[in-house]
Motif scaffolding. Structure first.
Motif, PDB file in Angstrom:
ATOM      1  N   CYS A   1       0.812  -1.212   0.069  1.00 26.14           N
ATOM      2  CA  CYS A   1      -0.145  -0.002   0.012  1.00 26.14           C
ATOM      3  C   CYS A   1       0.962   1.306   0.001  1.00 26.14           C
TER       4      CYS A   1
ATOM      5  N   CYS B   1      -0.894   3.802   6.274  1.00 25.97           N
ATOM      6  CA  CYS B   1      -1.813   2.301   6.352  1.00 25.97           C
ATOM      7  C   CYS B   1      -1.021   1.688   7.306  1.00 25.97           C
TER       8      CYS B   1
ATOM      9  N   THR C   1      -0.686  -1.493   7.123  1.00 20.32           N
ATOM     10  CA  THR C   1       0.014  -2.554   6.642  1.00 20.32           C
ATOM     11  C   THR C   1       1.507  -1.870   6.454  1.00 20.32           C
TER      12      THR C   1
ATOM     13  N   CYS D   1      -7.463  -0.762  -1.037  1.00 22.17           N
ATOM     14  CA  CYS D   1      -6.986  -1.373   0.144  1.00 22.17           C
ATOM     15  C   CYS D   1      -7.906  -1.641   1.066  1.00 22.17           C
TER      16      CYS D   1
ATOM     17  N   CYS E   1      -7.101   0.608   4.589  1.00 22.27           N
ATOM     18  CA  CYS E   1      -7.180   1.920   4.668  1.00 22.27           C
ATOM     19  C   CYS E   1      -8.124   2.606   3.559  1.00 22.27           C
TER      20      CYS E   1
HETATM   21 ZN   LIG Z   1      -3.510   0.868   2.786  1.00 30.10          ZN
END
Ligand SMILES: [Zn+2]
Length: 152
Positions: A108, A113, A115, A137, A140
């Motif tokens: 991402c 985010c 991740t 995503c 997010c």
């Molecule tokens: Zn994201």
């Protein structure tokens, strides 16, 4: 170069041929497949194709790529076809399957985010259809229109 000549010039005895890749995405395809050198890797760019105008071909000698690997090409080369070669013959021909979700394939771009902050496997949902796919995503919820660029 004709189809026939393209096949002959770069013939391999055993391995995987990825045909009908839209030009000039052959190098991107190699990057996405993450192919480690197992033999000769042949990259042909700009063959004439009735279907695509021009196409690229990637041939990976001595390596039979699994479906889960070749399906990673769904985002950048959904028209590609996979040919598994054994003893100089095509023993399996398969299209690229286009999954609705991608797990752990893309990064991402949003630095905030989760991740990118914690060890979370990325999940993206496909929106829109190839050749103009977008991915959202899961965490997010941002939408990315050029997901081929995001591949790690
Ligand atoms: Zn994201």
């Amino acid at each position: 170069m004709t189809e026939d000549r393209a096949r002959k010039v770069y013939a391999i005895d055993r391995g995987t041929v990825i045909d009908h890749i839209p030009s000039p995405l052959a190098l991107k395809v190699v990057e996405i497949l993450g192919v480690k050198q197992e033999g000769i890797l042949t990259i042909g760019i700009n063959f004439k194709s009735a279907k695509l105008g021009s196409k690229d071909i990637v041939k990976v000698e001595n390596l039979k790529l699994t479906e889960s690997v070749t399906d990673r090409l769904a985002l950048v080369a959904p028209t590609a076809t996979i040919n598994i070669i054994e003893q100089g013959r095509v023993v399996e021909k398969r299209p690229i399957h286009i999954p609705r979700e991608f797990h752990g394939l893309l990064r991402c771009p949003n630095p905030k985010c989760i991740t990118n902050v914690e060890e979370v496997t990325t999940v993206f949902h496909l929106e829109g259809e190839p050749p103009h796919p977008a991915v959202r995503c899961h965490y997010c919820e941002r939408l990315y229109k050029n997901p081929g660029e995001l591949v790690e």
